[in-house]
Design a protein around this motif. Structure first.
Motif, PDB file in Angstrom:
ATOM      1  N   ALA B 178      88.381  39.838  -1.869  1.00 33.48           N
ATOM      2  CA  ALA B 178      87.635  38.579  -1.753  1.00 33.48           C
ATOM      3  C   ALA B 178      86.845  38.327  -3.031  1.00 33.48           C
ATOM      4  O   ALA B 178      86.528  37.195  -3.378  1.00 33.48           O
ATOM      5  CB  ALA B 178      86.703  38.626  -0.550  1.00 33.48           C
ATOM      6  N   LYS B 179      86.505  39.385  -3.728  1.00 27.45           N
ATOM      7  CA  LYS B 179      85.689  39.241  -4.942  1.00 27.45           C
ATOM      8  C   LYS B 179      86.502  38.719  -6.127  1.00 27.45           C
ATOM      9  O   LYS B 179      85.946  38.186  -7.075  1.00 27.45           O
ATOM     10  CB  LYS B 179      85.098  40.605  -5.318  1.00 27.45           C
ATOM     11  N   CYS B 180      87.797  38.920  -6.053  1.00 26.01           N
ATOM     12  CA  CYS B 180      88.639  38.622  -7.212  1.00 26.01           C
ATOM     13  C   CYS B 180      88.544  37.150  -7.582  1.00 26.01           C
ATOM     14  O   CYS B 180      88.708  36.276  -6.740  1.00 26.01           O
ATOM     15  CB  CYS B 180      90.089  38.996  -6.903  1.00 26.01           C
ATOM     16  N   THR B 181      88.263  36.871  -8.845  1.00 27.71           N
ATOM     17  CA  THR B 181      88.179  35.482  -9.294  1.00 27.71           C
ATOM     18  C   THR B 181      89.464  35.045  -9.987  1.00 27.71           C
ATOM     19  O   THR B 181      89.543  33.945 -10.514  1.00 27.71           O
ATOM     20  CB  THR B 181      87.014  35.283 -10.296  1.00 27.71           C
ATOM     21  N   PRO B 205     108.993  27.948  -8.747  1.00 28.05           N
ATOM     22  CA  PRO B 205     108.047  27.761  -7.646  1.00 28.05           C
ATOM     23  C   PRO B 205     106.812  28.618  -7.870  1.00 28.05           C
ATOM     24  O   PRO B 205     106.833  29.527  -8.676  1.00 28.05           O
ATOM     25  CB  PRO B 205     108.827  28.287  -6.445  1.00 28.05           C
ATOM     26  N   GLN B 206     105.778  28.290  -7.118  1.00 27.94           N
ATOM     27  CA  GLN B 206     104.548  29.056  -7.268  1.00 27.94           C
ATOM     28  C   GLN B 206     104.526  30.172  -6.225  1.00 27.94           C
ATOM     29  O   GLN B 206     103.998  30.027  -5.137  1.00 27.94           O
ATOM     30  CB  GLN B 206     103.338  28.148  -7.099  1.00 27.94           C
ATOM     31  N   TRP B 207     105.149  31.293  -6.597  1.00 25.60           N
ATOM     32  CA  TRP B 207     105.187  32.428  -5.663  1.00 25.60           C
ATOM     33  C   TRP B 207     103.781  32.918  -5.385  1.00 25.60           C
ATOM     34  O   TRP B 207     103.441  33.302  -4.284  1.00 25.60           O
ATOM     35  CB  TRP B 207     105.997  33.582  -6.252  1.00 25.60           C
ATOM     36  N   ILE B 208     102.978  32.939  -6.464  1.00 21.03           N
ATOM     37  CA  ILE B 208     101.634  33.496  -6.331  1.00 21.03           C
ATOM     38  C   ILE B 208     100.645  32.377  -6.590  1.00 21.03           C
ATOM     39  O   ILE B 208     100.585  31.843  -7.698  1.00 21.03           O
ATOM     40  CB  ILE B 208     101.421  34.633  -7.337  1.00 21.03           C
ATOM     41  N   GLU B 209      99.918  32.013  -5.584  1.00 23.62           N
ATOM     42  CA  GLU B 209      98.964  30.924  -5.763  1.00 23.62           C
ATOM     43  C   GLU B 209      97.895  31.354  -6.759  1.00 23.62           C
ATOM     44  O   GLU B 209      97.403  32.468  -6.708  1.00 23.62           O
ATOM     45  CB  GLU B 209      98.339  30.560  -4.415  1.00 23.62           C
ATOM     46  N   SER B 210      97.543  30.420  -7.644  1.00 29.96           N
ATOM     47  CA  SER B 210      96.553  30.776  -8.654  1.00 29.96           C
ATOM     48  C   SER B 210      95.139  30.701  -8.091  1.00 29.96           C
ATOM     49  O   SER B 210      94.194  31.168  -8.714  1.00 29.96           O
ATOM     50  CB  SER B 210      96.700  29.866  -9.874  1.00 29.96           C
ATOM     51  N   SER B 211      95.002  30.105  -6.924  1.00 32.88           N
ATOM     52  CA  SER B 211      93.674  30.030  -6.312  1.00 32.88           C
ATOM     53  C   SER B 211      93.190  31.425  -5.962  1.00 32.88           C
ATOM     54  O   SER B 211      93.960  32.280  -5.560  1.00 32.88           O
ATOM     55  CB  SER B 211      93.731  29.198  -5.028  1.00 32.88           C
ATOM     56  N   GLY B 216      95.953  33.997  -2.137  1.00 28.61           N
ATOM     57  CA  GLY B 216      96.449  34.111  -3.507  1.00 28.61           C
ATOM     58  C   GLY B 216      96.158  35.487  -4.082  1.00 28.61           C
ATOM     59  O   GLY B 216      96.973  36.063  -4.792  1.00 28.61           O
ATOM     60  N   ASN B 217      94.982  36.016  -3.757  1.00 29.20           N
ATOM     61  CA  ASN B 217      94.599  37.308  -4.318  1.00 29.20           C
ATOM     62  C   ASN B 217      95.491  38.433  -3.802  1.00 29.20           C
ATOM     63  O   ASN B 217      95.857  39.342  -4.546  1.00 29.20           O
ATOM     64  CB  ASN B 217      93.134  37.613  -3.989  1.00 29.20           C
ATOM     65  N   PHE B 218      95.842  38.380  -2.516  1.00 30.76           N
ATOM     66  CA  PHE B 218      96.737  39.402  -1.979  1.00 30.76           C
ATOM     67  C   PHE B 218      98.099  39.324  -2.668  1.00 30.76           C
ATOM     68  O   PHE B 218      98.672  40.326  -3.076  1.00 30.76           O
ATOM     69  CB  PHE B 218      96.901  39.244  -0.459  1.00 30.76           C
TER      70      PHE B 218
END
Lengths: 674, 290, 361, 181
Positions: B178-181, B205-211, B216-218
């Protein structure tokens, strides 16, 4: 903007019975990007395809989704229909709502919901499909045929007669296969050798056939139209160029008591031998396992022992030092015709099979298998065609034939029907009766399966004209009792136990694929079923093709087959091969990988995993033309489209056409709307 | 130290190297130094505060380093493993770099710490180090150093996490991630994250959301770990760079243990040994497959 | 920006706990420096939403991250969309926020908010930013000054500044001296006035003296570190875009952008559309930073900032030339976080000192 | 059979399963299940790939993001790969990824890895039914589906950077552990 057309097939009642096709049409009509949605009873029929073509033209569709059967069934059909209407065929995809939906679910609501989901998934995929162009690659008009039995011979001759070159590889020292061992053949009872040997000679003399006997495929590289086969020519100890087939070596050989494989162990042969007089090529092979000289060497005796064959050979063709050698052949297609082996019913069994110890085979000398009977009945066999039982050489007066030994017996590991045994057992009873007129032939059978032209008539003749006694039931035990072989069976028609005092018993054992078939299949990148039979690309529509482009199958390596079927398959492969060779260039599906050279960093993870060596290194230059890096490039002729490179590319700089990340992402995304 | 400085002077004076990358004294402890003239060679230091994995500067996509000329890089054992990784992955050729190996007896956790190694200060990666003296080198300097104090803290923490239920591990990692920015400092600090365009920067495609929401962090941290499986040298630079203190070394070390268990592979400074992912054995373990 | 206006009140340590309890009991969200019980890197506190006074960590070092995340979350939804047939339905996010209170903010973090206010109201008012700004009451903690990387005084702040704050707490023996400097701050004190001791008591003078001493010590500590002139720096940076200085600094930087993450004034964001299925998804904005290559990567493949030298230059340029040119003040409050967090030892104070020296020469 | 054929918890939870299968073995095996009319749970949605070698771990992650409660990855048995070795490479990658998921707290029981050949229609049915039953038992994977946690309701601000989405109410499992250097 996407303009997708959706076509829902009822498949008669096959889909419509469990899937509410009207609801599927309605739901998919409102899916974003869909501009046309309709259903029809048989979408694959001509009027059905016409609907697709009409919709493409009228609605200017950018993609077509056919909700019907498996793409393995009709993808080609509908892509063809799309192409006819001017749409790139690769903009058409199938949503499998039959095999994966209507046939496996009974609840109409659930099945319909699932069919809608499947449709949505494919619609989303198609939105990201792009037009692809067929790839053209050159073709080497030369075929490799593996196996020189009747199927391989037929395939080789048909291909060569069609004008292409053929390389025929046979692992034994002579071509001819099992057919050359047979006495007469059903249903005509004509002499097997009489019809086969002229074909064998034809192979040898054909200007476009190159025969490698006593050879095996070592490896196969490349791809359809452009294979490179490495062939191991096993050490024969005889110089093929010098040998003139005079037979002096064979006559000089002192080891003469070796069981002959050709005679199914009933006859004997020498250590240097040709398997049978009509062998092609008529060049002997030295059996190093049984040769006195080599036996002595293995025992550590340094002095050269024997050497009689070498002394006898006036041509100096005997070469004890000969080693396996390798030749490579460029070919454009491969025909696999490796045939079968008989199920060995002795005690030692391969994994998964149980054997028939209770039938005494191997212990009781007068219990033999079908092939041994063939050799007993054959004019060229060890008894000169007289039926004499192995134990004492007397003509047996009562012979029991047991069918389905191994076949149709899941308990023993072989659930399938070997197909030819009903016919050859009937043939055996006739051959027996024709030679031992006062003999009695008793056949234990489960069913008589005599489907085929003249086949049922043939078995009837055995029963009605030649008096074979057919007992419906299975045999529980066979054992030796003094001079006779006791056969305990059960007649399921009369409900009585049957005990026969037989002079000889013939077991109709199951057909199994040749040993080593799995290794060969792996070399060829083709698949095989749980029994080891090679899988065809489609059981009905592509019976002689495999899933590897350019590799075809003929004869009993695919399933139990009799001679006419094997020959028919062989000719079919020849037609396929000649069809492949009919153009100078081959058209291939463009579903191959493509590297984004802008983002590729040249780590070559892709190269590491590519099973086909399709990855090439390419220099990238800056604007001034200096090499500033190396990136990967896919050779589209070599790539087979597995996509393993895509999965290992860390930055996803390689895409697999037809299964791009965009397409798969879209499919997964579509499932987010459940 | 003198040996290193003399060598640096010579390499620069002879024109063998355009830059020597080592460590210097900064206001907050040791830090990377880029020595381009012989006169500056005396700036170089090496002690237990030199934690940085300088192999990161050999990443071919660092034009500002490339511009300095042929690099000579000071490498500890763990750094040499990263260089081997770059060689293995064709990001570097051996003739394009001079490797100055230093014999290492362990480093502290951050360059600001005092150079004394204690059980409390020694970096977790130094536990079980198998390359105190790098072999993949052109020059080897410094004296052999004593073994650092032992701390198996990382493996112990992994064992503690392994002992929890999946749900408890999930709670642990959600609170961490959750801390990851999504600043991607972990990626930038990693000597083996060398893609031109990282998968998380790919949008089609956006496999990994940048949010930087947990979803996205997971996706990012699962992918980062998976991409490094069998490649990570365990230098811990990702964790050190993380501004919010996510214990990334736990994940990397866990996968080192997994790769060891599944494929009997331990990361090495021999570039000829292939990485385990991308290779295979016909009889690989497959108990997890039905 | 000197000490707060208004009457100084005393809040005992015990009553600080009670204040926290009362605020939370009133259902308001409370942000304060607190320890992360699971922190991998030990020691430092973070600004967190707290649920009890026990979590407070006023005495800890500077919070690892600045306060900006409570006004510009690292990721936030701008709107959601749902496609219904041919129509697209937009689900807006509210721009009104319930009140929240920050206790113990460092002056450099609070001041940063007002500096960033300018760009957030530049041409287009950022409703989400100002929605949260308006809903928040901030009481600073007079800063003891962290370490040699602090340089707030060099950018026209000081450890006891109250810029953008609604009040300030200064540690004194047994508690805190509390001064409110806005109506919002006064209202907060008023709402809990029973907890505050008035300044008329005998101890008041002693406390004032203690507070003054505390502040003076802090000011002296930070002033010892860096002496620069930001105007001079602005001019030099503006005139030396292509100076070799930048190429000497850049190689060390590995582009990790941790500096931008922790910076109280870095405010760049990226806007992305994230589908969550067919026809629906969310538009979000996320922190972004000029320190990464993709920040300026053009669709053509061209990148005007192709190396880390130019990206590091950009960071200094934006903070000390571009921002002051447009808004009249530097985009930096001297908190020193970027230097502390840099894994490669890049040090902004050192960089500024070098520039200042170059500019003076 | 019909609706009752679908494994389901008493509360009516029908798990959503996304299956990534190779074209040559498992997809064809699933076709065979169809031609053999083998009835099975209707919860599985198949995505066809040429080979397990093509299957990326991100497919699994994205499937969970998009609401899947479970995932099936299936392809050719060892030595049977149509492309010779794609399944061997997949086996290595997924061997690692499975451990990684487990370590990160994603219950590996939610992902079935299997080899199903073209001749194993019955095995495919078993894989489907067993996976559905197992995932039904585990319940919905809301923990993953709700990770983004940004339902735009109630005017609550998005969580701050240090407000753990799930940390507030749940007891900290590692309180007793020494986590941190």
């Amino acid at each position: 903007m996407a303009r997708i057309g959706v076509f829902v097939c009822h498949c008669g009642e096959n889909i419509a019975r469990t899937v509410d096709c009207a609801r599927v049409v309605e739901e998919l009509k409102s899916h974003p990007g869909v501009v046309h949605s309709e259903d029809y009873k048989y979408m694959c029929s001509d009027p059905g395809q016409a609907l697709v073509r009409k919709a493409i033209e009228e609605n200017d569709l950018t993609g077509v989704v056919v909700c019907a059967c498996s793409p393995h069934m009709h993808e080609k059909t509908f892509r063809g229909a799309a192409a006819k209407a001017g749409l790139n065929p690769f903009l058409c995809e199938m949503a499998n709502i039959r095999e994966h939906c209507s046939w496996i679910h009974e609840d109409r609501g659930e099945a319909t919901d699932k069919a809608i989901d499947i449709g949505r998934t494919i619609i989303e995929k198609v939105k990201h499909n792009v037009p692809l162009e067929t790839i053209r690659i050159p073709v080497t008009k030369r075929a490799l045929v593996i196996g020189g039995g009747i199927a391989g011979i037929q395939a080789a001759l048909d291909i060569a007669d069609g004008g292409a070159e053929v390389v025929l590889v046979e692992k034994e020292s002579s071509i001819g296969g099992h057919m050359s061992q047979l006495s007469e053949t059903f249903p005509t009872l004509d002499c097997s050798q009489c019809i086969l040997t002229p074909r064998m000679v034809e192979v040898l003399q054909h200007p476009r056939i190159k025969l490698h006997s006593y050879s095996e495929l070592e490896s196969l590289e490349g791809y359809i139209g452009n294979f490179k086969a490495t062939i191991r020519k096993k050490a024969r100890s005889v110089d093929e160029d010098l040998c003139n087939g005079c037979g002096d070596c064979q006559a000089a050989c002192p080891s003469r008591k070796i069981p002959s494989e050709f005679d199914a162990g009933i006859g004997k042969r020498s250590a240097i031998y040709v398997p049978f007089p009509q062998a092609v090529p008529n060049i002997p092979v030295l059996d190093r396992v049984n040769c006195t000289r080599f036996k002595a060497k293995r025992k550590g005796i340094e002095k050269d022992v024997c050497g009689k064959c070498q002394e006898a050979c006036l041509k100096g063709a005997i070469d004890y030092e000969q080693e396996d050698s390798f030749v490579t052949e460029d070919v454009g297609a491969v025909v696999v015709a490796t045939g079968f082996q008989l199920y060995s019913i002795g005690r030692d069994q391969p994994a998964g099979l149980k054997g028939y110890g209770e039938y005494g085979y191997g212990d009781v000398p007068d219990v033999i298998d079908g092939m041994q009977f063939e050799r007993l009945a054959s004019a060229s066999g060890p008894t000169g065609g007289e039926i004499l039982r192995p134990s004492d050489g007397k003509p047996p007066k009562t012979v029991v034939f047991v069918q389905c030994v191994g076949s149709r017996d899941p308990e023993k590991g072989i659930p399938y029907c070997s197909k030819i045994c009903c016919m050859y057992t009937a043939k055996h009873t006739m051959l027996y009766k024709h030679k031992v007129h006062d003999g009695k032939a008793i056949v234990f059978y489960m069913d008589i399966r005599a489907g085929g032209k003249g086949y049922d008539e043939f078995t009837r003749r055995a029963i009605e004209d030649d008096g074979a006694q057919y007992v419906r039931g299975r045999v529980s035990r066979i054992y030796r009792d003094g001079d006779v072989v006791k056969v305990w069976g059960f007649d399921t028609l009369s409900g009585e136990q049957v005990v026969v005092d037989a002079d000889m018993v013939v077991l109709a054992t199951a057909m199994r694929p040749q040993p080593g078939i799995a290794e060969l299949a792996q070399k060829l990148s083709i698949s095989y079923d749980e029994h080891g039979f090679i899988n065809e690309a489609h059981p009905k529509l592509r019976p002689v093709e495999t899933n590897t482009a350019g590799v075809f199958i003929a004869g009993a390596c695919q399933a139990p087959r009799d001679i006419p079927e094997s020959v028919a398959m062989a000719s079919a492969t020849a037609a396929k091969v000649l069809g492949l060779f009919s153009a100078d260039e081959l058209e291939r599906e463009p579903t191959v990988a493509l590297v984004n050279e802008q983002t590729c960093i040249g780590c070559f993870s892709c190269e590491q995993v590519c099973p086909y060596g399709a990855i090439e290194h390419v220099d990238v230059c800056d604007v001034e033309g200096h090499v500033c890096g190396v990136v990967a490039r896919v050779n589209p002729g070599v790539c087979q489209g597995c996509g393993t490179c895509v999965a290992v590319c860390p930055s996803k700089s390689v895409e697999l056409q037809g299964f791009t990340d965009e397409q798969i992402y879209a499919e997964i995304n579509a499932l987010g709307s459940w | 130290m003198k040996e290193l400085r003399d060598l640096t002077r010579k390499l620069l004076a002879d024109g063998d190297a355009g830059v020597v990358i080592g460590w210097e004294e900064g206001r907050r402890g040791a830090r990377p130094a880029f020595i381009t003239t012989p006169d500056d060679a005396d700036k170089l230091i090496f002690d237990a505060r030199c934690v940085h994995n300088l192999a990161n500067y050999l990443n071919p996509r660092k034009p500002q380093v490339k511009a300095l000329g042929k690099p000579a890089v000071v490498v500890k054992g763990c750094d040499a493993k990263a260089v081997a990784g770059l060689l293995r992955e064709a990001q570097l050729t051996r003739d394009r770099v001079i490797l100055i190996g230093v014999r290492c007896g362990g480093v502290v956790q951050t360059p600001e710490m005092p150079a004394e190694l204690t059980e409390a200060t020694v970096a977790t990666r130094c536990y079980g180090c198998d390359v105190r003296e790098p072999k993949l080198v052109d020059h080897l300097v410094g004296d052999a150093r004593p073994e650092p104090p032992v701390t198996a803290a990382l493996d112990r923490r992994i064992a503690e996490l392994d002992a929890l239920s999946p749900r408890e591990r999930w709670q642990f990692w959600t609170s961490q991630l959750a801390k990851c920015t999504r600043c991607h400092a972990c990626r930038q600090a990693c000597p083996l994250c060398h893609c031109e365009r990282c998968i998380t920067d790919k949008t089609q495609p956006q496999w990994i959301e940048s949010s930087s929401h947990l979803r996205g962090n997971f996706a990012w941290h699962l992918t980062r770990a998976q991409h490094l499986a069998g490649r990570c040298v365990g230098c811990g630079e990702c964790e050190r760079a993380c501004p919010v203190g996510i214990p990334l070394s736990l994940i990397n070390r866990k996968l080192q243990l997994v790769v060891k268990d599944l494929f009997d592979y331990t990361v090495t400074d021999d570039p000829e040994v292939p990485a385990p992912i991308g290779a295979y054995a016909v009889d690989d373990k497959q108990e997890f497959i039905e | 920006m000197s000490a707060a206006t208004g009457t100084a009140l005393f809040l005992s340590d015990e009553n600080l706990g009670n204040l926290v309890a009362e605020i939370i009991a009133a259902g308001r969200r409370l942000v304060a420096p607190a320890r992360d019980p699971q922190a991998a890197v030990g020691g430092s506190a973070d600004y967190r939403y707290i649920s009890s006074a026990a979590e407070l960590a006023f005495g800890d070092s500077l919070p690892r991250m600045s306060l900006k995340g409570f006004f510009l979350p690292q990721s936030e939804v701008l709107f959601k969309w749902h496609r219904k047939g041919a129509d697209v339905e937009i689900e807006a996010v509210p721009t009104e926020f319930p009140p929240q209170i920050v206790l113990g903010a460092r002056p450099c973090d609070t001041a940063a908010l007002e500096i960033v206010d300018q760009v957030m109201d530049w041409g287009l008012r950022d409703e989400l930013w100002f929605g949260r700004r308006n809903a928040t009451t901030i009481f600073n903690l007079s800063c003891p000054v962290e370490d040699a990387s602090c340089f707030c005084h060099a950018v026209d702040l000081n450890p006891d500044a109250t810029r953008a704050a609604d009040g300030m707490l200064t540690p004194v023996p047994g508690g805190y001296l509390v001064e409110s400097c806005t109506e919002k701050g006064a209202a907060l004190v008023e709402g809990h006035k029973a907890l505050f001791e008035s300044g008329d008591t005998g101890a008041a003078a002693e406390r004032s003296a203690a507070a003054a001493q505390y502040r003076a010590a802090a000011r002296a500590k930070v002033a010892a570190d860096l002496q620069i002139d930001t105007t001079r720096i602005k001019e030099w940076v503006g005139d030396h875009f292509d100076d070799e200085f930048w190429t000497a600094l850049g190689p060390r930087c590995n582009g990790c952008a941790a500096c931008a993450s922790v910076c109280p004034t870095c405010h760049c964001f990226d806007i992305v559309d994230e589908p969550e299925g067919v026809g629906h998804g969310a538009r979000r904005r996320n922190w972004d930073t000029c320190q990464t290559g993709v920040f300026t990567l053009h669709a053509s493949g061209h990148n005007p900032r192709a190396d880390q030298n130019s990206r590091f230059r950009q960071r200094v340029n934006h903070k000390f030339f571009i921002y002051p040119s447009r808004f009249g003040e530097v985009l930096c409050t001297g908190c020193g976080r970027c230097s502390r967090v840099c894994p490669e030892g890049q040090d902004l104070a050192e960089v500024l000192a070098c520039i200042d020296e170059l500019a003076r020469a | 059979m019909a609706a009752t054929d679908t494994p389901m918890k008493p509360d009516g939870f029908h798990p959503r399963i996304t299956a990534f299968v190779c074209n040559w073995c498992t997809y064809t095996g699933a076709d065979l299940a169809g031609t053999s009319r083998l009835q099975m749970a209707s919860n599985v949605r198949i995505i066809r790939l040429p080979c397990t070698g093509r299957i990326d771990h991100m497919f699994i992650v994205k499937a969970f993001e998009r609401g899947a409660d479970g995932v099936i990855v299936s392809g050719c048995h060892p030595a049977d790969c149509h492309y010779t070795a794609g399944n061997y490479h997949a086996r290595r990658r997924f061997g690692v990824f499975r451990e990684l998921m487990d370590f990160m707290g994603i219950d590996p029981q939610r992902v079935t890895f299997s080899w199903v050949s073209a001749s194993e229609g019955a095995k495919w049915k078993d894989v489907v039914n067993e996976t559905v039953a197992r995932v039904a038992e585990l319940g919905p994977f809301d923990a993953y589906h709700e990770l983004a946690g940004d339902t735009v309701t109630g005017g609550e601000p998005a969580p701050g950077p240090f407000e753990a989405a799930s940390g507030a109410e749940t007891p900290d499992p590692l309180e007793e552990l020494e986590v941190g250097r």
